[in-house]
Structures are given as structure tokens and as C-alpha cells.
Design a protein around this motif. Sequence first.
Motif, short mmCIF file in Angstrom:
data_model
loop_
_atom_site.label_atom_id
_atom_site.label_comp_id
_atom_site.label_asym_id
_atom_site.label_seq_id
_atom_site.Cartn_x
_atom_site.Cartn_y
_atom_site.Cartn_z
N THR A 9 -1.96 11.82 7.29
CA THR A 9 -1.56 10.73 6.87
C THR A 9 -2.51 9.77 5.66
O THR A 9 -3.53 10.07 6.72
N GLU A 10 -2.47 9.30 4.80
CA GLU A 10 -3.68 8.29 4.54
C GLU A 10 -2.86 7.30 3.27
O GLU A 10 -2.22 7.63 2.98
N VAL A 11 -3.67 5.75 3.31
CA VAL A 11 -2.92 5.53 2.32
C VAL A 11 -4.34 5.49 1.40
O VAL A 11 -4.83 5.51 1.20
N THR A 12 -3.70 6.22 -0.15
CA THR A 12 -4.28 6.27 -1.51
C THR A 12 -4.12 5.27 -2.09
O THR A 12 -5.42 5.45 -2.92
N ALA A 13 -3.72 4.31 -2.19
CA ALA A 13 -3.56 2.69 -2.36
C ALA A 13 -2.92 1.44 -1.89
O ALA A 13 -2.53 1.90 -1.09
N GLU A 14 -4.20 0.48 -2.90
CA GLU A 14 -3.31 -0.79 -2.35
C GLU A 14 -3.18 -1.17 -4.04
O GLU A 14 -3.59 -1.12 -4.32
N ALA A 54 0.60 11.41 -3.34
CA ALA A 54 0.15 11.15 -4.73
C ALA A 54 -0.45 10.04 -4.50
O ALA A 54 -0.55 9.01 -3.77
N LYS A 55 -1.13 9.19 -5.77
CA LYS A 55 -2.29 8.66 -5.79
C LYS A 55 -1.82 7.44 -5.93
O LYS A 55 -2.60 6.44 -6.00
N THR A 56 -1.03 7.23 -7.08
CA THR A 56 -0.18 6.22 -7.46
C THR A 56 1.04 6.16 -7.72
O THR A 56 2.28 7.00 -7.72
N LEU A 57 2.19 5.23 -8.12
CA LEU A 57 3.71 5.35 -7.65
C LEU A 57 3.57 5.90 -8.71
O LEU A 57 4.99 6.67 -8.95
N ASP A 58 2.88 6.20 -10.18
CA ASP A 58 3.22 7.13 -11.41
C ASP A 58 2.95 8.52 -11.28
O ASP A 58 4.16 9.34 -11.58
N ALA A 84 5.29 6.48 1.03
CA ALA A 84 6.08 5.03 1.73
C ALA A 84 4.97 3.44 0.88
O ALA A 84 4.40 3.92 1.04
N VAL A 85 6.32 2.86 0.74
CA VAL A 85 5.12 2.05 0.46
C VAL A 85 5.49 0.64 1.65
O VAL A 85 7.07 0.40 1.61
N GLN A 86 4.66 0.16 1.91
CA GLN A 86 4.51 -0.68 2.60
C GLN A 86 3.88 -1.80 3.18
O GLN A 86 2.40 -1.67 2.22
N ASP A 87 3.26 -2.20 3.75
CA ASP A 87 1.76 -3.54 3.70
C ASP A 87 0.75 -2.53 4.47
O ASP A 87 0.63 -2.06 5.05
N ALA A 98 0.55 -1.05 0.01
CA ALA A 98 -0.19 0.27 -0.44
C ALA A 98 0.77 1.26 -0.09
O ALA A 98 2.34 1.43 0.32
N LEU A 99 0.28 2.11 -0.67
CA LEU A 99 0.72 4.30 -0.15
C LEU A 99 0.50 4.50 0.66
O LEU A 99 -0.95 5.16 0.43
N LEU A 100 1.49 4.98 1.18
CA LEU A 100 0.89 6.12 2.71
C LEU A 100 1.75 7.29 2.06
O LEU A 100 2.86 8.01 2.09
N VAL A 101 0.69 8.69 2.26
CA VAL A 101 1.24 9.94 2.46
C VAL A 101 0.67 10.81 3.11
O VAL A 101 0.36 10.39 3.69
#
Length: 230
Positions: free
Chosen positions: A179-184, A108-112, A162-165, A100-103
Motif C-alpha cells: 500500500t502507499e499514501v499518494t496524497a495529503e 489513485a493519486k487524487t480524489l478525482d 481510504a481517507v484518514q489522517d 491523506a489517501l491510502l491506496v
Amino acid sequence: ESGVSLVKSGTLSVCTQLPYKPFEFQQGSDVVGFDISLMDELAKQLGVKVAVVQTPFEGIQSGQALNTKQCDIAAAGMTITDARKKVIGFSDPYFDATQALLVKKGGAKTLDDLAGKTIGVQQGTTGEIYTKKNAPKNANIRVFEDLGLLTTAVKTGQVDAAVQDNGPLLDYAKTNTDTEVTAEFDTGEQYGFGVSKNGGDKLKDAADKMLSEVKDDGTYDSLYKKWFGQ
Ligand code: GLN
């Protein structure tokens, strides 16, 4: 009689890295969490007590901690992977996870979206591997030693994401509302407990038996509610 031989008799020594809330974290002077509760169940079945051995995740996932007998079992939110299966004996899977992505809120909402930006990962994790493979080529990847340093880096703006579980990141964002998790990313990971490939078979069998029993008798579900709050 389980026939399980332990590094230190009367004690189930458990390697884990803190903090990894809600799987393992400090609460007052105790180490608690979902993994630790399951290790307590295993220790109960073996008639022994749990002793937590704090160990860098890098040495857990490489098999080094288990093979040098720093502990009997690793309980570290550790994903079962083919590479790790070569050096670690895994229990049956006990938890499903995904990267998942924490920002910072609004990030950011995606890795791109992170082209030319800085992405934090944790050393030796599946998140590090996933990010190195999938992040934009011009992203700067910074490696941190533990989840505490990684999440703080997001909060303080040292990294853009950050990318982590998903489990630990969703837990973090719940109490750190800036902070928020924007993607899994749907990596389809499963956690397993690790034992030594050299002599850990009986303990693996005991862990599998414990897992099937706690799933059957409702203990797994009540521990899930306790540590994940739903
Ligand atoms: N599940 C991830 C892995 O196995 C992260 C584990 C952790 O950071 N404790 O690599």
C-alpha cells in the motif's frame, strides 16, 4: 493539589479507540502509543495511574463518552473542530495533522481519480466529512467502524482507497508495503485532548500544563521520535 476530581479516584480514565497506531494501539497486553505516553505524563503529574477505556470513536467525538462519565479524558488523535467544541472541552492543540489517501500501490493519486470507484472512510471522523464534501459525486463512500477495518479494506481491495489522517496512514504504509499514501490534502487539523464541558475545566488546565512542560523539557520531542521514528 491539582483539585482535579476523577471518575474513579486514583485513576485517570482515558477513552480511546484502538487501533490508531502510532497514537494508540495494542502491544502485547498493553495499550501504548504517542497519546498514551502523553496521558502517562499527565497521570504522573496528578499522582495517579492511567486506565484505558476502549470506546468507539463515534461516541468520543460526539461528547457522549465524556458526558456520561465513561472516562475523564479522551485521547484519540481527535481533531479540534468548531462542531466538537460545542460538546467537548479541548486542551491546547498538541499535534498537527491532515487528511491523506491510502491506496494499493499504483492506485489513485487524487480524489478525482476515484470517480465511479469506492472510497473507505471511518465513522464520525473528519476524514468522513472531508470525503463526503470533496469526493466525485459518483464515488461510492463506504463507512467503517475503525482504522483496522478501513486499512484492511484497502489491502484486500474491498475499497479502492481510504481517507484518514496522515499519521496513521503513513505508519500503516511503512509496514504494509503493498500500500502507499499518494496524497495529503492539507486540511490543517490539530489534535486536542477532550474533557467534559461539565466539570472538566481543572483537568483541561492540568493537560495544558503537562503539554507546555513536555514541550519545554524535551519530553515531547523524545516521545515524538519514539513513536514516529524520526
Ligand atoms: N483526527 C480524526 C478525527 O478527529 C480521526 C481520529 C480517529 O480516527 N481516531 O476525526
